[in-house]
Design an enzyme around this catalytic site. Sequence first.
Site, PDB file in Angstrom:
ATOM      1  N   SER A   2     -15.869  11.594  -7.585  1.00 22.69           N
ATOM      2  CA  SER A   2     -16.400  12.878  -8.047  1.00 22.69           C
ATOM      3  C   SER A   2     -17.243  12.679  -9.306  1.00 22.69           C
ATOM      4  O   SER A   2     -18.284  12.035  -9.238  1.00 22.69           O
ATOM      5  CB  SER A   2     -15.258  13.879  -8.263  1.00 22.69           C
ATOM      6  OG  SER A   2     -15.767  15.180  -8.426  1.00 22.69           O
ATOM      7  N   HIS A  54     -15.971  20.704  -4.824  1.00 18.90           N
ATOM      8  CA  HIS A  54     -16.362  20.096  -3.541  1.00 18.90           C
ATOM      9  C   HIS A  54     -16.247  21.079  -2.378  1.00 18.90           C
ATOM     10  O   HIS A  54     -15.901  20.699  -1.259  1.00 18.90           O
ATOM     11  CB  HIS A  54     -15.565  18.819  -3.279  1.00 18.90           C
ATOM     12  CG  HIS A  54     -15.814  17.771  -4.327  1.00 18.90           C
ATOM     13  ND1 HIS A  54     -16.979  17.053  -4.376  1.00 18.90           N
ATOM     14  CD2 HIS A  54     -15.067  17.372  -5.383  1.00 18.90           C
ATOM     15  CE1 HIS A  54     -16.947  16.244  -5.428  1.00 18.90           C
ATOM     16  NE2 HIS A  54     -15.800  16.426  -6.050  1.00 18.90           N
TER      17      HIS A  54
END
Length: 311
Positions: free
Chosen positions: A90, A194
């Site tokens: 991430s 996400h």
Amino acid sequence: MGKIAFLFDGQGSQYAGMSRDIYENVKEVHDFFGVAEAIRPGTLTQMFAGSEEELKQTDNTQPLVFLSDIAAALALRAGGVHPDAVAGFSLGETVALTESGVLSKEKAFKLVCKRGSLMQEAATATKGAMVAVLKMDKKELEKACKKYEVYPVNYNCPGQIVVSGEEKKIEKFTAFLDEQKVRYAKLAVGGSFHTPYMKTAMEGLKEELRTNKLYNINKSDIPIYSNKTAKCYPDSADEMIDTFSEQVVSSVQWENTLLNMDKDGVDTFIECGPGKTLAGFVKRTLPKARIFSVTDMTSLENTLKELEKDA
């Protein structure tokens, strides 16, 4: 020995005081932290003495974890260890852009500050939550996600998938998990990352990278593996910008990333940053791999000592 990969931590691994001893003992880290402090005043106070709630806030978490990640990488390089490939979980993908030569450290820090701000705005617009679901059949989990209108977002390793979504929908989803006696753990993050709820952040990142003349996107010097595709980044600047920006609304294909790195000859993985979570994912995915975590001076020295045996 095969190839070495640096893996960079994401949100959820932060804690007050992270990387302080590396900052105090490694000149390259001390110098760059000074640059970061000048760009974002108050950063080091937050990093070394921030409250749990302060550290959990996304626009704080991202630049702070970025610094902890890059501190470990700089310290390893100062000790003579260089990666053959990189991947970041991430927000850690921003650090990977630096370590692969795509962006300078200073520009990448500015970018992660922007990323954190954009994602904080998106998270504020929709109150979200994330949970790590353990040992549930993947197809059954994905089916349940559709039913409860939440998203499977982080495919971490065999037996662990993170689900993200609106807080109230996550509560209904976890009630279902309780009924099914499926284990899960809530993550220390402040948003539904996400997922499509991050669309404004994705659009903001694309605009920032395409219109701000500050950024000069270079071709990577070493392979950088994408969260979105689990494959190496493309070469063209436009495709790299799309890959990086779209990551915030896409699932993190971490298990497949590790498998692809293994296929490409990586057998030594060094987690860089405040946690040991990624090392655990490697162990579950690639049991035969050699794994290290560099979080402080002790773990740095132990890692360098072990790697010296291969010289």
